[in-house]
Scaffold this active site. Structure first.
Site, mmCIF file in Angstrom:
data_model
loop_
_atom_site.group_PDB
_atom_site.id
_atom_site.type_symbol
_atom_site.label_atom_id
_atom_site.label_comp_id
_atom_site.label_asym_id
_atom_site.label_seq_id
_atom_site.Cartn_x
_atom_site.Cartn_y
_atom_site.Cartn_z
ATOM 1 N N LYS A 70 -67.135 87.693 4.244
ATOM 2 C CA LYS A 70 -66.548 86.427 4.709
ATOM 3 C C LYS A 70 -67.653 85.396 4.966
ATOM 4 C CE LYS A 70 -62.375 88.627 6.441
ATOM 5 N NZ LYS A 70 -61.560 89.160 7.552
ATOM 6 N N GLN A 114 -62.004 89.975 13.832
ATOM 7 C CA GLN A 114 -61.824 91.025 12.821
ATOM 8 C C GLN A 114 -61.116 92.233 13.444
ATOM 9 O OE1 GLN A 114 -62.502 90.595 9.643
ATOM 10 N NE2 GLN A 114 -62.021 92.665 8.959
ATOM 11 N N ASP A 137 -56.372 83.066 10.318
ATOM 12 C CA ASP A 137 -55.845 84.341 9.824
ATOM 13 C C ASP A 137 -54.325 84.290 9.657
ATOM 14 O OD1 ASP A 137 -57.457 86.496 9.147
ATOM 15 O OD2 ASP A 137 -57.847 87.075 11.233
HETATM 16 N N1 GUN Z 1 -58.931 93.497 9.044
HETATM 17 C C1 GUN Z 1 -58.523 93.769 7.782
HETATM 18 N N2 GUN Z 1 -58.037 92.635 7.192
HETATM 19 C C2 GUN Z 1 -58.153 91.656 8.120
HETATM 20 C C3 GUN Z 1 -57.843 90.266 8.101
HETATM 21 O O1 GUN Z 1 -57.333 89.711 7.124
HETATM 22 N N3 GUN Z 1 -58.139 89.586 9.236
HETATM 23 C C4 GUN Z 1 -58.669 90.178 10.328
HETATM 24 N N4 GUN Z 1 -58.895 89.424 11.407
HETATM 25 N N5 GUN Z 1 -58.970 91.469 10.376
HETATM 26 C C5 GUN Z 1 -58.711 92.203 9.270
#
Ligand code: GUN
Length: 310
Positions: A70, A114, A137
């Protein structure tokens, strides 16, 4: 088919029909280039760069890899990014205080925490503590609710990535029978909701199947589009698919492998070798839906920076 898409591969089938391999990597590169061009235009107009922050708690290997991707993707499109790493023993109160700080920071367009989080922290409490206007998100109940009634909002990454792939490949959805396998809050439910919304890519007749569904094979055999999102490797087999169907594979389960350096490989929810020769379009794993998810997060952050949602 959009011929501007690079990297398409036609699939060979015994019957001689050709299906199309949906190249999520090529599309994600294309969208990143579009985002980067917008960022440069913003900067040229005197605006600051979009700014995303990512909070990671603890040292889960999978989460660290995702977060590194990311941060790198932010760099690729010209965003500012901030990684906030907290130890696994951080208290819920400390994490909520950090979230409050980010909510109030005017230099930040959006941020994510996350997941998964350590067991002593309530994920739901954390999600609801994030200001929905910075929730890129799309997990906050306000964004989920607004999406389900078709209002402007941040749509979560995987459903949004799937919709973008259907759009870019100009795959017909209007009046089509779409079967979603899996009813999770972050994929099954939202993608079903988007597929049934008015207009393209939507206007599909959607059936959501799950672990308690009876006659699953019969339901799948009637589908024009199948979105497999149950997290069970190679669940969807060739005998469950109508010739010419469109197959979207959301599965990314790590399974042991003797042939990779890491000792595992990613397996989709679709038995690719059986299903690919029968269908008109299919997403591979890896390289299908996966690369699109980070792009969706970038798109939401850009929208937040432009103030186009709230
Ligand atoms: N863990 C796995 N996929 C995601 C996501 O799209 N966002 C977040 N915050 N955590 C994740």
């Amino acid at each position: 088919m959009n011929n501007n898409i690079k990297g398409n591969a036609n699939l060979k089938s015994p019957s001689g029909d050709l299906g199309v391999l949906i190249d999520g990597k090529a599309i994600s590169d294309q969208v990143k280039q579009e985002i980067a061009a917008e960022v440069e235009a913003m900067v040229a107009a005197g605006k600051r760069r979009p700014h995303l922050a990512v909070i990671i708690v603890g040292h889960d290997g999978g989460s660290e890899t995702y977060v590194a991707h990311k941060v790198k993707s932010c760099e690729q499109v010209g965003f500012t990014s901030t990684k906030i790493a907290l130890e696994a023993d951080v208290t819920e109160a400390e994490l909520l205080a950090k979230i409050d700080q980010l909510n109030k920071n005017p230099e930040l367009d959006g941020f994510i925490v996350q997941l998964p989080l350590p067991k002593h922290i309530s994920e739901q409490k954390v999600i609801e503590a994030i200001d929905y206007r910075k929730d890129v998100d799309g997990f906050h109940p306000i964004n989920v609710g607004r999406m389900s009634i078709g209002l402007p909002c941040y749509v979560s990454a995987t459903p949004s990535g799937i919709i973008e792939l259907l759009k870019r490949y100009e795959i017909p959805t209007v009046g089509k029978k779409c079967v979603v396998i899996g009813r999770s809050n972050i994929v099954g439910k939202p993608v079903a909701s988007l597929m049934m919304q008015k207009g393209y890519p939507g206007d599909a007749t959607v059936t959501v199947c799950h672990s308690r569904t009876s006659n699953l094979k019969k339901i799948c055999l009637e589908a024009d589009i199948i979105i497999a999102a149950l997290g069970q490797p190679e669940f969807l087999t060739g005998d469950m698919v109508k010739p010419g169907a469109v197959i979207i594979d959301v599965g990314t389960t790590r399974v042991p492998s003797a042939t990779t350096k890491s000792g595992f490989r990613l397996s989709g929810d679709v038995k690719f070798d059986e299903v690919a020769p029968k269908c008109s379009y299919i997403t591979p794993v890896p390289g299908g839906v996966g690369p699109m998810t980070i792009v969706s997060l970038l798109k939401n952050t850009l929208l937040a920076a432009k103030g186009e949602v709230y």
